[in-house]
Write an enzyme that holds these catalytic residues in place. Sequence first.
Site, short mmCIF file in Angstrom:
data_model
loop_
_atom_site.label_atom_id
_atom_site.label_comp_id
_atom_site.label_asym_id
_atom_site.label_seq_id
_atom_site.Cartn_x
_atom_site.Cartn_y
_atom_site.Cartn_z
N GLY A 204 -2.92 -11.41 29.36
CA GLY A 204 -2.52 -12.16 28.02
C GLY A 204 -1.12 -11.52 27.62
CB VAL B 263 13.96 -10.17 14.36
CG1 VAL B 263 14.80 -9.39 15.33
CG2 VAL B 263 14.42 -11.46 13.95
CD GLU C 144 2.55 -17.64 24.09
OE1 GLU C 144 1.79 -18.65 23.92
OE2 GLU C 144 2.93 -16.76 23.05
CE LYS D 200 11.26 -12.34 18.62
NZ LYS D 200 10.45 -11.67 19.78
CG ASP E 89 10.66 -14.78 21.36
OD1 ASP E 89 10.30 -15.42 20.52
OD2 ASP E 89 10.47 -13.59 21.64
CG PHE F 194 -6.67 -18.17 9.05
CD1 PHE F 194 -5.90 -17.44 8.07
CD2 PHE F 194 -7.89 -17.97 9.43
CE1 PHE F 194 -6.69 -16.27 7.67
CE2 PHE F 194 -8.56 -16.66 9.01
CZ PHE F 194 -7.78 -15.87 7.91
CB ILE G 241 0.70 -13.95 12.75
CG1 ILE G 241 1.10 -13.41 14.27
CG2 ILE G 241 1.48 -13.50 11.77
CD1 ILE G 241 2.49 -13.96 14.45
N GLY H 24 1.91 -8.51 18.16
CA GLY H 24 0.52 -7.82 17.55
C GLY H 24 0.44 -8.54 16.35
CD GLU I 187 12.38 -6.48 9.33
OE1 GLU I 187 13.09 -6.22 8.37
OE2 GLU I 187 12.55 -6.34 10.61
#
Lengths: 332, 332
Positions: free
Chosen positions: B203, B148, B206, B221, B217, B11, B14, B313, B145
């Site tokens: 921001g 990626v 990180e 993906k 990262d 929690f 996302i 986001g 989904e």
Amino acid sequence: MKTVCCSILGFGAIGQGVAEVLLMKNEYLESIGLEVKVVAVVDSKGATVNLQGVDLADCLTRKRISGTVALEKITGVEVIRSVDHELVIETTPTNIKTGGAGLQNMLAAFQTGKDVITSNKGPLALNYRELVETAKAAGSNFRFEATVGGSMPVINLVNEVLAGNKVKSIKGILNGTCNYILTRMLEERASYTDILAESMQLGIAEADPKYDVEGIDTACKLVILANAIFGLNATYRDVEVTGITKVTPEALEMAYERGHVIKLIGEVSRERIQVAPRLVPINHPLAVGGTLNVASVDTELAGEITVTGKGAGPIETASAILSDLISIYGNR
Amino acid sequence: MKTVCCSILGFGAIGQGVAEVLLMKNEYLESIGLEVKVVAVVDSKGATVNLQGVDLADCLTRKRISGTVALEKITGVEVIRSVDHELVIETTPTNIKTGGAGLQNMLAAFQTGKDVITSNKGPLALNYRELVETAKAAGSNFRFEATVGGSMPVINLVNEVLAGNKVKSIKGILNGTCNYILTRMLEERASYTDILAESMQLGIAEADPKYDVEGIDTACKLVILANAIFGLNATYRDVEVTGITKVTPEALEMAYERGHVIKLIGEVSRERIQVAPRLVPINHPLAVGGTLNVASVDTELAGEITVTGKGAGPIETASAILSDLISIYGNR
């Protein structure tokens, strides 16, 4: 294995593309449990009909050599009414005045309970509501991804992949010919007339370029998006249309010096449907060159999703028809 | 009306985005015949469980005020094993060394016959095959989904909208932080270190930027795309990885003068999986700036289809989770 019996109505570049793609994808379709059997191929002179399955390679050869596949004098509507099959692949040429043979074919298909997949914009830009309601009443599937942006997916992208996301607007370059002309005018600092002539020579613009350069083709595509995505009841006459015939190389250059390109942008939202030349920042995702198409979908949750692809081409358009076919009949 | 009982495991940003999107989309979901009832919300300190449905607005408030939703000390795996529900929404943080809690949650979910939708890359980059096989054996749905490109659709675009089209390769910018740093380094002619500092302040990067700037990262993906689209059995260790830490403003400027930008490009095909800074022509669809993500899918029939969107986001990522949910449970 599920067998889908279908007809191909219209055997110009796109109908032939469909035949080629079905030949190429035969094995793949079988691997997902589908046998697609073409029982009739129709062009303007007549048809080849065979309930055991038409030989598509033979049709392509005969069309190339003699200009027609006709073995008997029978029209699309007659094939729909008399030949047992479940899917009509409608690829006759767009007629924006009356809907042409395409409109009659689609209505006849639904009236006899058949599904329709089409690349033909005219009937959808004129009679969308009637077509959708006739299809619904008959319990028929009606798919038309190929009508907007060739292989560039927009309708299925929004309705399937972005499901649940309210769309606020769609903006895009939906006509490759106009995009090519504007791109080349800037590159060569050449006039509209000169680059139009070049485009005709290359086969990018048609002998009668009006439909493309005056924005009519873009307007038809916007009407289809307005109806299929925004649930409007629009027709071609509801679109404010300005084409590219008045764009000058000076305007393109001035814009470029200020970091912009001029593109023929189609925009559709609940409030308006409009086609006009507009300024786009050079590094914006909509600023794609050449004959590419692009659509930017502004959504409530996912923000702006932009998709770019080849807007035309027989194989590319046939690939959109194939994805509609798999979406209807494939096991998922 | 179909009721889908689900848990939200994780929690953070996302997971909270998912809660917000479910609150926003409640009415829409009902309109398509779905009631989504969240029976448990779990964070690192414990869980809120309510078989009648957890109050999501209350969870969001408690998380904001006290930093946790925990009302009882119970872990994700325990919730999966003891609380009756059919879908696990797994949004715990990515752990690329062991797969972390996410891997344990997903395996436990499949072992108890539940479906999983996740945004967590780690388990898929390390143990894709095991996860897919466990899901298959249990007859569970497994969708990802959101792993990626955030809201930028790639996996569902290829597997649904471009169905039937063989994919030759996928190239793209899959990390918004790297794209932002390279875009700003060129704009400001500033060093990597300076712009990294700016990105941290905003921001966008990180506190420990290694995972993004060293290409890890992006590599994760690519592994997910390699497995989900090309059917490979790749793990993170199969990727050749070069990050952006050695890119200089001089290199960016020299490239720009020759009509190119330098982007951290991930590429995957049957032959190779690679992440490296590469030259992209300025007017190419891959040359998008800022924090945008982009993926260019080279297909057999449709040519190159490029899709651009916000790669990160909470709401954007939750929107990808929502589309997976509708795809599994929606009537189509």
